[in-house]
Motif scaffolding. Structure first.
Motif, PDB file in Angstrom:
ATOM      1  N   GLU A  36       0.831  -1.199   0.000  1.00 41.38           N
ATOM      2  CA  GLU A  36       0.000   0.000   0.000  1.00 41.38           C
ATOM      3  C   GLU A  36       0.872   1.258   0.000  1.00 41.38           C
ATOM      4  O   GLU A  36       0.576   2.236  -0.694  1.00 41.38           O
ATOM      5  N   TYR A 227     -10.803  -4.439  -2.545  1.00 34.46           N
ATOM      6  CA  TYR A 227      -9.668  -3.516  -2.569  1.00 34.46           C
ATOM      7  C   TYR A 227      -8.902  -3.720  -3.874  1.00 34.46           C
ATOM      8  O   TYR A 227      -8.656  -4.843  -4.292  1.00 34.46           O
ATOM      9  N   ASP A 238      -8.986   1.643  -3.523  1.00 31.72           N
ATOM     10  CA  ASP A 238      -7.917   1.572  -2.537  1.00 31.72           C
ATOM     11  C   ASP A 238      -8.314   2.540  -1.421  1.00 31.72           C
ATOM     12  O   ASP A 238      -9.362   3.199  -1.491  1.00 31.72           O
ATOM     13  N   CYS A 239      -7.523   2.638  -0.355  1.00 30.38           N
ATOM     14  CA  CYS A 239      -7.969   3.381   0.823  1.00 30.38           C
ATOM     15  C   CYS A 239      -8.220   4.855   0.528  1.00 30.38           C
ATOM     16  O   CYS A 239      -9.274   5.406   0.872  1.00 30.38           O
ATOM     17  N   SER A 240      -7.280   5.503  -0.134  1.00 35.55           N
ATOM     18  CA  SER A 240      -7.452   6.924  -0.408  1.00 35.55           C
ATOM     19  C   SER A 240      -8.442   7.162  -1.539  1.00 35.55           C
ATOM     20  O   SER A 240      -9.093   8.218  -1.598  1.00 35.55           O
ATOM     21  N   SER A 258      -3.318   9.404   0.387  1.00 37.14           N
ATOM     22  CA  SER A 258      -3.544   9.650   1.814  1.00 37.14           C
ATOM     23  C   SER A 258      -2.525  10.622   2.400  1.00 37.14           C
ATOM     24  O   SER A 258      -2.854  11.412   3.294  1.00 37.14           O
ATOM     25  N   HIS A 287      -2.081   5.038   4.827  1.00 38.80           N
ATOM     26  CA  HIS A 287      -3.394   4.396   4.943  1.00 38.80           C
ATOM     27  C   HIS A 287      -4.350   5.375   5.599  1.00 38.80           C
ATOM     28  O   HIS A 287      -3.952   6.174   6.454  1.00 38.80           O
ATOM     29  N   ALA A 289      -8.699   5.816   6.913  1.00 37.07           N
ATOM     30  CA  ALA A 289     -10.023   5.254   7.161  1.00 37.07           C
ATOM     31  C   ALA A 289     -10.964   6.386   7.557  1.00 37.07           C
ATOM     32  O   ALA A 289     -10.526   7.452   8.007  1.00 37.07           O
ATOM     33  N   HIS A 299     -13.098   1.413   5.831  1.00 37.04           N
ATOM     34  CA  HIS A 299     -11.901   1.613   5.009  1.00 37.04           C
ATOM     35  C   HIS A 299     -11.745   0.471   4.024  1.00 37.04           C
ATOM     36  O   HIS A 299     -12.374  -0.585   4.139  1.00 37.04           O
ATOM     37  N   PRO A 301      -9.154  -2.054   3.243  1.00 40.76           N
ATOM     38  CA  PRO A 301      -7.996  -2.504   4.037  1.00 40.76           C
ATOM     39  C   PRO A 301      -6.718  -2.746   3.248  1.00 40.76           C
ATOM     40  O   PRO A 301      -5.735  -2.024   3.413  1.00 40.76           O
ATOM     41  N   SER A 302      -6.719  -3.767   2.407  1.00 41.21           N
ATOM     42  CA  SER A 302      -5.498  -4.103   1.682  1.00 41.21           C
ATOM     43  C   SER A 302      -5.807  -5.157   0.635  1.00 41.21           C
ATOM     44  O   SER A 302      -6.950  -5.607   0.505  1.00 41.21           O
ATOM     45  N   VAL A 307     -13.838  -3.575   1.246  1.00 46.65           N
ATOM     46  CA  VAL A 307     -14.181  -2.434   2.098  1.00 46.65           C
ATOM     47  C   VAL A 307     -14.986  -2.939   3.289  1.00 46.65           C
ATOM     48  O   VAL A 307     -15.949  -3.698   3.122  1.00 46.65           O
TER      49      VAL A 307
END
Length: 327
Positions: A36, A227, A238-240, A258, A287, A289, A299, A301-302, A307
């Motif tokens: 990530e 993800y 992805d997270c962002s 992020s 990362h 959330a 969030h 996660p990976s 999600v």
């Protein structure tokens, strides 16, 4: 945390992989977080490369325009009469102003001729110097523009090379994570149930009103979607990417990664976290959330996960918390 209690033997680990489920899962998380971080680094490289490509194109256009200007100046300078040859012809009139022309004239026609001659001499002697200066300035500008163009091209190549190196690192991490994920997918039902019960942060999410409510409702609705590095929806995130798209649904524009998102909004203490706040993790930040209440966050996660809701403090070490939407 969930890793400590999970000590069952992992099924047929690959060479170099941990031999327990706890170790395998910890290794998986470590690889995923590193991947990530690398993914965010790649996104930054891609943004930088896009900007550098725009700079290179602008430098090329400027260089072409400067070269054309210099060319016109050269052509104009080549058509200016030779002032040395004109000097002999204009010897009597050069430097003659209107007053001296009037005094020396013998008739109105002679006066007009003398005045025209004085004006011509002034025009010719002045235009030669101006053209010389213009030509020198144009050629200097062309050389500077060419230098800027070469510098921009070199910078673009350097950024592109860095991005390619990050892609290679990303590909290597993809391979390692796929191997670990394959081992995790071979867990027995007993092992799976043990892991599932230790990471259960589900339950009802109360959606507040206002702009926060619309953004959070969107984010929660994405739960279950996979993800995927670099994804901003609608089928994966992805997270962002999840944060950027969720905030966009509420009319709030956010940066792409992020690390940049962590600079937006007002800093909030952990004890004051409320729904809609952004929780950023790791150093450097890679990362993020979205808090749904004071204890949980949604969030992406990976790699290999979807999600979901997780405990704010269970996701990882918190770096900073930001409030972007006030209410």
């Amino acid at each position: 945390m969930l890793l400590a209690a999970t000590t069952l033997v992992a099924p047929a680990p690959a060479a170099g992989q941990p031999t327990t489920v706890a170790g395998l899962l910890a290794h998986y998380y470590d690889l995923s977080k590193e991947a990530e971080r690398v993914n965010e680094e790649l996104l930054i490289f891609q943004e930088t490369l896009a900007g550098q490509q725009r700079t290179s194109e602008a430098a090329k256009v400027a260089a072409d325009e400067a070269k054309e200007t210099a060319g016109r100046a050269r052509r104009r300078a080549a058509t200016v009469p030779n002032l040395d040859r004109m000097a002999e012809v204009l010897a009597r009139r050069r430097g003659m102003d209107a007053l001296s022309a009037f005094a020396a004239s013998e008739s109105p026609g002679d006066l007009l001729a003398r005045l025209e001659g004085a004006a011509l001499a002034t025009q010719l002697t002045g235009s030669g110097g101006e053209d010389d200066v213009a030509l020198a300035e144009a050629e200097q500008a062309a050389r500077a523009a060419e230098t800027a163009e070469r510098a921009a091209e070199q910078a673009e190549k350097k950024v592109a090379k860095g991005a390619e190196e990050v892609r290679r690192r990303q590909g290597d991490l993809d391979r390692q994570i796929s191997e670990v994920r394959g081992a995790l997918d071979n867990l027995t039902p007993e092992q799976r149930s043990l892991l599932a019960t230790m990471d259960d942060f589900g339950g009802e999410v109360v959606i507040p009103g206002g702009g926060v409510g619309g953004m959070l409702e969107f984010a929660v609705a994405q739960m279950g979607k996979p993800y995927l590095w670099g994804a901003v929806g609608p089928d994966s995130y992805d997270c962002s990417g999840l944060v950027q798209t969720a905030f966009a649904s509420a009319g709030v524009r956010m940066p792409r990664v992020s690390r940049q998102q962590a600079q937006v909004g007002q800093r909030v203490a952990r004890a004051n976290v409320r729904a809609g706040d952004l929780i950023f993790y790791y150093e450097p930040v890679h990362h993020v959330a979205i808090a749904v209440d004071g204890q949980r966050a949604v969030h992406a996660p990976s790699f290999g996960e979807s999600v979901k809701l997780s405990g704010i403090d269970a996701i990882g070490p918190i770096t900073v918390i930001r409030r972007v939407i006030a209410s």
